[in-house]
Motif scaffolding. Structure first.
Motif, PDB file in Angstrom:
ATOM      1  N   TRP A   1      37.979  39.066  52.275  1.00 56.06           N
ATOM      2  CA  TRP A   1      39.169  39.302  51.457  1.00 56.06           C
ATOM      3  C   TRP A   1      40.455  39.014  52.233  1.00 56.06           C
ATOM      4  O   TRP A   1      41.401  38.427  51.686  1.00 56.06           O
TER       5      TRP A   1
ATOM      6  N   ASP B   1      40.881  47.645  46.883  1.00 57.30           N
ATOM      7  CA  ASP B   1      39.883  46.611  46.588  1.00 57.30           C
ATOM      8  C   ASP B   1      40.402  45.585  45.580  1.00 57.30           C
ATOM      9  O   ASP B   1      40.081  44.403  45.657  1.00 57.30           O
ATOM     10  N   SER B   2      41.179  46.045  44.628  1.00 52.05           N
ATOM     11  CA  SER B   2      41.679  45.124  43.600  1.00 52.05           C
ATOM     12  C   SER B   2      42.895  44.340  44.058  1.00 52.05           C
ATOM     13  O   SER B   2      43.337  43.402  43.366  1.00 52.05           O
ATOM     14  N   ASP B   3      43.429  44.679  45.208  1.00 55.78           N
ATOM     15  CA  ASP B   3      44.607  43.988  45.735  1.00 55.78           C
ATOM     16  C   ASP B   3      44.164  42.770  46.528  1.00 55.78           C
ATOM     17  O   ASP B   3      44.198  42.739  47.751  1.00 55.78           O
TER      18      ASP B   3
ATOM     19  N   ARG C   1      35.980  46.428  39.935  1.00 55.35           N
ATOM     20  CA  ARG C   1      36.402  46.886  41.263  1.00 55.35           C
ATOM     21  C   ARG C   1      37.381  45.918  41.911  1.00 55.35           C
ATOM     22  O   ARG C   1      38.398  46.322  42.482  1.00 55.35           O
ATOM     23  N   PHE C   2      37.084  44.621  41.813  1.00 52.03           N
ATOM     24  CA  PHE C   2      37.908  43.621  42.496  1.00 52.03           C
ATOM     25  C   PHE C   2      38.863  42.884  41.556  1.00 52.03           C
ATOM     26  O   PHE C   2      39.581  41.971  41.995  1.00 52.03           O
ATOM     27  N   GLU C   3      38.854  43.266  40.284  1.00 50.37           N
ATOM     28  CA  GLU C   3      39.735  42.666  39.277  1.00 50.37           C
ATOM     29  C   GLU C   3      39.639  41.143  39.276  1.00 50.37           C
ATOM     30  O   GLU C   3      40.632  40.427  39.459  1.00 50.37           O
TER      31      GLU C   3
END
Length: 546
Positions: free
Chosen positions: A258, A288-290, A311-313
């Motif tokens: 990430w 996590d979504s950022d 969770r991760f969008e």
């Protein structure tokens, strides 16, 4: 032809004759010459620079092997590595990618079988390559990095041959039906075979018009190795066709994924399911979504796809393909679901057939077979193996060796490799479903599930690799799995192993697990009897009289 649903920016597939690497690069360089095309941690090139470098390398390599010559590439995930195969393809030569982990007899066998007369090799791999290339047709090796003199019958040249090459006066005129690569299969069910690939085949495998990404304004992230069709075609080539930027990561790192994507503003990537599972197994974090991604193409789809996407969008897309058949099915982003492979793409006809090649109705499991009205977009042959080619193409259909069925909405659902299929109580047990459930356990790093002979049917055996520092209570694992799976899918046998044997492309070899049988494996049925008050059955886990 109109663009299939989900095609980025309305892109349509060009005529087969125009699906070539030089056509793609020349078009992109003319349209967006200053757009960044390829990036790695140490370099960045625009489309104009990529097209310039590809032509120079084409001219230099044509001087070594000539039109149609075969060149082995044993290179790392770098912009430089990508330029080499783009140069070979632009000059009408045949690239033969080599797994960088190869050595000894496995490496020597591929060099010999390929008939290649030259190679481009990283300096780190030179010694083992030269040792394996003795008594083969290879006469020239170009070394990437710090090369050195080598006493022997092979000329070793440094990278200046490619880096300082003059622009050729002209390059061969190519069409989509011209050969471009010799790609070796994984060998999950037997020896690795060399698949003859055309330009149109490679293009269509990675076409964003079919995969639904990348888009021209994307920065795609490639974490699969470039010697693999997923890294080279569905990764780098996909981005180049779209006119996108492409960041080539040296390797996949679950811990750094990430942050690495954030540094390079990556918006799209293709992952194999094991990578997605590893990312999903990491501890939850508030940010996590950022992340910079909007879409991830995951093949096959992980069982926890809905939770992963939330969770991760990100939106998840998927598909199914092979080296031989190319991309066969795709599911649009947001429509991918566990087990599903998607729907057939244009230019292909697909069927599910029984062992006698008779078509089966929807809902019935059989072998997927594929044919096309455009011969150049699928494999023409296994090099030097006419009998195996004929067997794969019997009846005019390519037989994939994969067990599937068609569900009620026309989507194709993967069950297993035919040789790996598990039957219990008259039902198919998809090993991927069982593996996904096991992989969700906190102590499990990865696993493989196979069918082993029982008294009258298959029993399910799971080979499990544990996370570092974890111990496994096998009974507790069985209870965990039984909470979420039908009883016929719950493994009877559990074997803890240090590692799982893999093919050169990273796929798990299941045949050795079956051949090793159940010796030293923990037996759930013996545990059921010993526990007395715990039983795994049709209605789940029963404890005592409950």
């Amino acid at each position: 032809m109109s663009a299939p649903s989900g095609s980025p920016s309305g892109l349509v597939l060009p005529p087969v004759a125009e699906r070539t690497v030089p056509e793609v690069l020349a078009l992109a360089a003319a349209r967006t010459p200053d757009r960044v095309a390829l990036i790695d941690p140490g370099s960045s090139l625009t489309y104009a620079q990529v097209w310039d470098s590809a032509r120079r390398r084409a001219g230099a390599l044509l001087d070594v092997v000539g039109l149609g010559g075969r060149v082995l590439t044993m290179t790392d995930n770098t912009v430089d590595g990508a330029l080499t195969w783009l140069g070979l393809a632009s000059g009408g030569m045949i690239e033969v990618p080599v797994n960088t982990a190869y050595r000894g007899t496995v490496l020597a066998s591929q060099i010999q079988h390929s008939g290649a007369t030259a190679a481009v090799v990283e300096a780190d791999y030179l010694d083992r390559f030269l040792a394996a290339a003795r008594h083969t047709a290879v006469h020239t090796v170009i070394v990437r990095g710090k090369g050195r003199a080598y006493p022997g019958g092979i000329t070793v040249a440094n990278s200046g041959v490619l880096d300082d090459a003059d622009m050729p006066v002209s390059l061969p005129t190519l069409t989509g039906s011209d050969p471009m690569a010799l790609m070796y299969t994984s060998g999950t069910t037997g020896r690795s075979k060399g698949v003859v690939i055309t330009h149109a085949h490679a293009y269509t495998y990675g076409a964003p018009q079919l995969l639904g990404a990348a888009d021209a304004d994307d920065t795609a992230m490639v974490v699969l190795p470039l010697f693999h069709v997923g890294g080279q075609w569905a990764g780098v080539y996909n981005a180049l066709i779209a006119g996108a930027a492409c960041y080539i990561s040296p390797r996949f790192s679950g811990e750094a994924f990430w942050e690495e994507a954030r540094i390079h503003s990556c918006t799209y990537a293709l992952l194999v399911v094991a990578m997605a599972q590893y990312l999903n197994q990491q501890p939850l974090r508030p940010n996590d979504s950022d992340n910079t991604f909007t879409r991830l193409f995951i093949a096959p789809v992980l069982r926890e796809a809905q939770q992963f996407a939330a969770r991760f969008e990100v939106e998840i897309g998927t598909g199914y393909g092979s080296t031989e058949a190319g991309t066969v099915f795709t599911a649009d982003f947001g429509k991918a679901r566990p087990g599903g492979c998607g729907w057939p793409r244009p230019e292909l006809e697909t069927r599910i057939v029984d062992p006698d090649d008779r078509p089966l109705p929807s809902g019935k499991t059989g072998e997927l077979v594929v044919r096309t009205s455009e011969p150049a977009i699928m494999m023409s042959e296994y090099l030097g193996l006419p009998e195996e080619t004929a067997h794969a193409w019997r009846g005019g259909w390519y037989h994939t060796g994969d067990a599937m069925y068609v569900d009620s909405d026309g989507q194709y659902v993967y069950v297993d490799r035919l040789g790996d299929a598990i039957r219990r109580r008259g039902e198919n047990v998809p090993s991927a479903d069982v593996e996904s459930a096991l992989n969700a356990h906190p102590a499990v790093l990865e696993c493989a599930v196979v069918g082993v002979p029982g008294e009258s049917e298959h029993e399910v055996l799971a080979a499990v690799v544990l996370r570092q520092g974890h111990e496994l209570d096998r009974a507790e694992l069985i209870v965990w799995v039984a909470e979420g799976l039908p009883h016929i899918m719950v493994p009877r046998y559990i074997r803890v192993v240090d590692e799982l044997e893999r093919t050169p492309s990273g796929k798990i070899r299941k045949r050795p697990l079956r051949e090793n049988g159940v010796g030293e494996a923990w037996d759930r049925e013996a545990w059921d009897r010993e526990a007395a008050d715990i039983h795994v059955g049709r209605h789940g886990v029963r404890i005592g009289g409950s």
